[in-house]
Design a protein around this motif. Sequence first.
Motif, PDB file in Angstrom:
ATOM      1  N   GLU A 160       0.826  -1.208   0.000  1.00 21.81           N
ATOM      2  CA  GLU A 160       0.000   0.000   0.000  1.00 21.81           C
ATOM      3  C   GLU A 160       0.855   1.251   0.000  1.00 21.81           C
ATOM      4  OE1 GLU A 160      -4.025  -1.947   1.961  1.00 21.81           O
ATOM      5  OE2 GLU A 160      -2.891  -0.493   3.150  1.00 21.81           O
ATOM      6  N   VAL A 161       1.945   1.237   0.741  1.00 25.27           N
ATOM      7  CA  VAL A 161       2.857   2.383   0.739  1.00 25.27           C
ATOM      8  C   VAL A 161       3.422   2.596  -0.661  1.00 25.27           C
ATOM      9  CG1 VAL A 161       5.085   3.236   1.588  1.00 25.27           C
ATOM     10  CG2 VAL A 161       3.451   2.220   3.185  1.00 25.27           C
ATOM     11  N   ALA A 162       3.672   1.510  -1.383  1.00 27.19           N
ATOM     12  CA  ALA A 162       4.245   1.619  -2.726  1.00 27.19           C
ATOM     13  C   ALA A 162       3.333   2.399  -3.672  1.00 27.19           C
ATOM     14  CB  ALA A 162       4.518   0.227  -3.283  1.00 27.19           C
ATOM     15  N   ILE A 163       2.037   2.354  -3.454  1.00 31.70           N
ATOM     16  CA  ILE A 163       1.099   3.095  -4.314  1.00 31.70           C
ATOM     17  C   ILE A 163       1.262   4.596  -4.112  1.00 31.70           C
ATOM     18  CG2 ILE A 163      -1.347   3.577  -4.759  1.00 31.70           C
ATOM     19  CD1 ILE A 163      -1.900   0.642  -3.969  1.00 31.70           C
ATOM     20  N   TYR A 164       1.315   5.020  -2.861  1.00 29.54           N
ATOM     21  CA  TYR A 164       1.300   6.450  -2.551  1.00 29.54           C
ATOM     22  C   TYR A 164       2.689   7.052  -2.370  1.00 29.54           C
ATOM     23  CZ  TYR A 164      -3.695   5.805  -1.938  1.00 29.54           C
ATOM     24  OH  TYR A 164      -5.020   5.514  -2.152  1.00 29.54           O
ATOM     25  N   GLY A 165       3.696   6.208  -2.210  1.00 33.82           N
ATOM     26  CA  GLY A 165       5.056   6.712  -2.096  1.00 33.82           C
ATOM     27  C   GLY A 165       5.461   7.163  -0.716  1.00 33.82           C
ATOM     28  N   GLU A 166       4.559   7.059   0.262  1.00 27.72           N
ATOM     29  CA  GLU A 166       4.895   7.438   1.627  1.00 27.72           C
ATOM     30  C   GLU A 166       3.864   6.871   2.586  1.00 27.72           C
ATOM     31  OE1 GLU A 166       4.710  11.703   1.861  1.00 27.72           O
ATOM     32  OE2 GLU A 166       2.539  11.704   2.204  1.00 27.72           O
ATOM     33  N   ASN A 167       4.286   6.690   3.824  1.00 28.29           N
ATOM     34  CA  ASN A 167       3.378   6.364   4.918  1.00 28.29           C
ATOM     35  C   ASN A 167       3.316   7.597   5.814  1.00 28.29           C
ATOM     36  OD1 ASN A 167       2.089   5.402   7.270  1.00 28.29           O
ATOM     37  ND2 ASN A 167       2.848   3.338   6.911  1.00 28.29           N
ATOM     38  N   PRO A 168       2.157   8.252   5.913  1.00 30.88           N
ATOM     39  CA  PRO A 168       2.076   9.523   6.636  1.00 30.88           C
ATOM     40  C   PRO A 168       2.099   9.395   8.157  1.00 30.88           C
ATOM     41  CG  PRO A 168      -0.077   8.907   5.819  1.00 30.88           C
ATOM     42  CD  PRO A 168       0.881   7.889   5.281  1.00 30.88           C
ATOM     43  N   ASN A 169       2.182   8.176   8.676  1.00 32.52           N
ATOM     44  CA  ASN A 169       2.168   7.971  10.127  1.00 32.52           C
ATOM     45  C   ASN A 169       3.558   7.686  10.678  1.00 32.52           C
ATOM     46  OD1 ASN A 169      -0.692   8.086  10.873  1.00 32.52           O
ATOM     47  ND2 ASN A 169      -0.907   6.336   9.527  1.00 32.52           N
ATOM     48  N   LYS A 170       3.724   7.984  11.944  1.00 33.56           N
ATOM     49  CA  LYS A 170       4.908   7.529  12.681  1.00 33.56           C
ATOM     50  C   LYS A 170       4.624   6.190  13.350  1.00 33.56           C
ATOM     51  CE  LYS A 170       6.708  12.157  13.692  1.00 33.56           C
ATOM     52  NZ  LYS A 170       7.071  13.124  14.768  1.00 33.56           N
ATOM     53  N   HIS A 171       3.385   5.998  13.742  1.00 28.83           N
ATOM     54  CA  HIS A 171       2.972   4.718  14.322  1.00 28.83           C
ATOM     55  C   HIS A 171       1.513   4.484  13.987  1.00 28.83           C
ATOM     56  CE1 HIS A 171       0.898   6.941  17.550  1.00 28.83           C
ATOM     57  NE2 HIS A 171       1.994   7.678  17.636  1.00 28.83           N
ATOM     58  N   TYR A 172       1.101   3.222  14.053  1.00 32.02           N
ATOM     59  CA  TYR A 172      -0.253   2.830  13.650  1.00 32.02           C
ATOM     60  C   TYR A 172      -0.682   1.668  14.535  1.00 32.02           C
ATOM     61  CZ  TYR A 172      -4.146   1.672  10.487  1.00 32.02           C
ATOM     62  OH  TYR A 172      -5.385   1.437   9.946  1.00 32.02           O
ATOM     63  N   THR A 173      -1.982   1.640  14.888  1.00 34.35           N
ATOM     64  CA  THR A 173      -2.493   0.630  15.806  1.00 34.35           C
ATOM     65  C   THR A 173      -3.645  -0.145  15.181  1.00 34.35           C
ATOM     66  OG1 THR A 173      -1.910   2.042  17.702  1.00 34.35           O
ATOM     67  CG2 THR A 173      -3.454   0.231  18.102  1.00 34.35           C
ATOM     68  N   PHE A 174      -3.509  -1.472  15.147  1.00 34.49           N
ATOM     69  CA  PHE A 174      -4.622  -2.361  14.801  1.00 34.49           C
ATOM     70  C   PHE A 174      -5.273  -2.821  16.105  1.00 34.49           C
ATOM     71  CE2 PHE A 174      -1.971  -3.064  10.990  1.00 34.49           C
ATOM     72  CZ  PHE A 174      -2.921  -3.020   9.972  1.00 34.49           C
ATOM     73  N   ILE A 175      -6.529  -2.470  16.327  1.00 31.75           N
ATOM     74  CA  ILE A 175      -7.304  -2.985  17.452  1.00 31.75           C
ATOM     75  C   ILE A 175      -8.225  -4.063  16.902  1.00 31.75           C
ATOM     76  CG2 ILE A 175      -9.006  -2.465  19.238  1.00 31.75           C
ATOM     77  CD1 ILE A 175      -7.927   0.399  19.278  1.00 31.75           C
ATOM     78  N   VAL A 176      -8.014  -5.311  17.319  1.00 32.89           N
ATOM     79  CA  VAL A 176      -8.771  -6.437  16.764  1.00 32.89           C
ATOM     80  C   VAL A 176      -9.621  -7.057  17.869  1.00 32.89           C
ATOM     81  CG1 VAL A 176      -8.656  -8.599  15.486  1.00 32.89           C
ATOM     82  CG2 VAL A 176      -6.853  -6.860  15.172  1.00 32.89           C
ATOM     83  N   HIS A 177     -10.924  -7.079  17.646  1.00 39.55           N
ATOM     84  CA  HIS A 177     -11.856  -7.714  18.576  1.00 39.55           C
ATOM     85  C   HIS A 177     -12.233  -9.089  18.025  1.00 39.55           C
ATOM     86  CE1 HIS A 177     -13.122  -3.462  20.054  1.00 39.55           C
ATOM     87  NE2 HIS A 177     -12.097  -3.932  20.725  1.00 39.55           N
ATOM     88  N   ASN A 178     -11.753 -10.131  18.701  1.00 39.35           N
ATOM     89  CA  ASN A 178     -12.029 -11.502  18.295  1.00 39.35           C
ATOM     90  C   ASN A 178     -13.222 -12.031  19.081  1.00 39.35           C
ATOM     91  OD1 ASN A 178      -9.747 -11.988  16.446  1.00 39.35           O
ATOM     92  ND2 ASN A 178      -8.503 -11.675  18.272  1.00 39.35           N
ATOM     93  N   ALA A 179     -14.203 -12.549  18.354  1.00 38.99           N
ATOM     94  CA  ALA A 179     -15.413 -13.082  18.985  1.00 38.99           C
ATOM     95  C   ALA A 179     -15.797 -14.383  18.300  1.00 38.99           C
ATOM     96  CB  ALA A 179     -16.541 -12.061  18.893  1.00 38.99           C
ATOM     97  N   LEU A 180     -16.862 -14.996  18.778  1.00 40.54           N
ATOM     98  CA  LEU A 180     -17.309 -16.250  18.176  1.00 40.54           C
ATOM     99  C   LEU A 180     -17.601 -16.044  16.691  1.00 40.54           C
ATOM    100  CD1 LEU A 180     -18.138 -19.218  18.478  1.00 40.54           C
ATOM    101  CD2 LEU A 180     -20.442 -18.406  19.080  1.00 40.54           C
ATOM    102  N   LYS A 181     -18.382 -15.014  16.393  1.00 41.29           N
ATOM    103  CA  LYS A 181     -18.636 -14.607  15.015  1.00 41.29           C
ATOM    104  C   LYS A 181     -18.605 -13.088  14.982  1.00 41.29           C
ATOM    105  CE  LYS A 181     -21.499 -18.548  13.583  1.00 41.29           C
ATOM    106  NZ  LYS A 181     -22.823 -18.966  13.036  1.00 41.29           N
ATOM    107  N   SER A 182     -17.732 -12.552  14.145  1.00 43.26           N
ATOM    108  CA  SER A 182     -17.618 -11.105  14.080  1.00 43.26           C
ATOM    109  C   SER A 182     -17.020 -10.710  12.746  1.00 43.26           C
ATOM    110  CB  SER A 182     -16.742 -10.585  15.227  1.00 43.26           C
ATOM    111  OG  SER A 182     -16.721  -9.170  15.244  1.00 43.26           O
TER     112      SER A 182
END
Length: 599
Positions: free
Chosen positions: A235-257
């Motif tokens: 994805e960075v290759a498309i835009y030529g830069e990543n505008p963030n210094k850090h990034y967070t994935f918050i993943v909620h795992n459930a029986l079905k979600s």
Amino acid sequence: MKKNKLSIIFSLILLLMATTGMAADNTQITYNISFPEAQAHYADIELKITGLKQDELELKMPVWTPGSYLIREFERNIESLRASANNKPLAAVKTRKNIWKLHTAGIDAVTVKYRVYAFEISVRTSFIDATHAFLSSPDMFLYPGNMLHAPATIHIKPYKEWNAVSTSLEKVNGDTFTRYSPDFDILFDSPIEIGNQDIFNFDADGVHYEVCMQGGGNYDKERLKNDLAKIVAEEVAIYGENPNKHYTFIVHNALKSGGGLEHLSSTTLGASRDAYATDRGYQNFLSLAAHEHFHLWNVKRLRPIVLGPFDYDNEAYTTNLWIAEGFTAYYQDIIVRRTQLYTPENYLGVLAEDINLLENSEGAKVQTLSEASYDAWIKAYRPNENSGNSTISYYTKGSIIALLLDLEIINDSKGQYSLDDVMKYMYNEYYKIKKRGYTDAEFKAGLEKFANKNLDDFYAQYINGLTPVNYNHYLGFAGYKLTDELADTNEPTLGITTVPNIPRLFVATVTRNSAAWKDGINVNDEIIAINDEPVTEAGKLLTGKKVGDKIKVTVIRDGLSMDIPVTLLKSNKVKYKIEELPDAGAQQLAVRKKWLTLK
């Protein structure tokens, strides 16, 4: 305009600033959040504002959250709001469903305490129980109405043994339980997960990524680190830069979600905790992660012009959600293909599923793509039993439109350009240079720049019109065609679905122009017999029947039994698969190679 008029106007502006209370530089805003009754789904919030220099203060609750286009009226979950100043009660008068007014003449500091009930499980709403708290900021934090640009500090007092906080908000002095937001647009775009979540990290293209897993699951951390890093790189290759210094994935795992919601420097994802071990489940998760991460460019920075700065009181209408969401839906799978985590066959299978979803929707004959975008506020997030007959998903059709444009650009430029070049150009031109969103006409012009042709007819047919998509024309550029596996079948159908997972046959939907539609079977009818023979299984409703048969359907409607004569019609469902053309030429193979990133 004459000088004396300018002087008067300037004086009036100064007076207005003083009386309406523009936030002073020394205003400080602090939130203290605690969870004394987390098991009952409550958060207690104390809001302190100091440095006030205004006669009135309005406290507001956003009525929607960016990225989810529905007025949700979060203020309905607020309880026991009380204000004080100088250790004395201060009246907080409700003047609108989401606004409380305080008279603050001569007062430089106020404290407001309130409780929030949070028990709605989704990626866009807050949820609290004894195991964790997920705070979707717009439905938790009251804000001073004239201080959207003011910074705020958030102090978190965790419940019992909770020991971790996951959010894109910066720590204060290294304290994980104290976070800082430079303004409210950032705060409302930064969900907060608090609990004992499993956290792991990886770095990609110089950006630090945190992955927070809540709810357990059979995931492989090392595999996820490697594969998510590959997605980020593509994805960075498309835009030529990543505008963030850090990034967070918050993943909620459930029986079905499922589902996700994008943010400026983070995302919240819903996943099924036991699906990571299956190929399909794992690929679905990667596709979802790729979708929401792609949004950090497309939507959060490159955006329709109305999607920021936000009006948190009212809807933000745009006809371009098919670009914001639909193009992202296209890229979510083509990105995974580019990482080689999908085989070409996997990808073409996923693409065929999207085409089938659109082509089996009666709504595709009723609602245009631009209408679907504009009416998201009243239709997309409020589906009913007739939605399949009257609406389409701007995700699904938008992703198909992106496919058509990508193939056309690759073909017409002989592989020099692709849709990637449009996205990068628009990102640079509007986000980085003009520092604003784009209009519908501006995005169309960007597409035309790389398609090297006028797209008026394309827009008239596929964006603003109801012309059936000519799939084979565009797929032919890459040497493929669609084949309908059901073309030679002659199966009868009532044209209904029934409520799943119950032992009785209640009608859930009726398809437009089907036998049930024409002859009067209704949603909520309970089917109990066909030709006086009792039926209990949906799969056996038409056993032994053929197209043209006249049958008697016995239903219970509103407690009364009734017989409905029905003439069975042929199913018009399609089941497309994408196949290679037997005589694909050199240019078609070259388009295919660039499109599918073939070695």
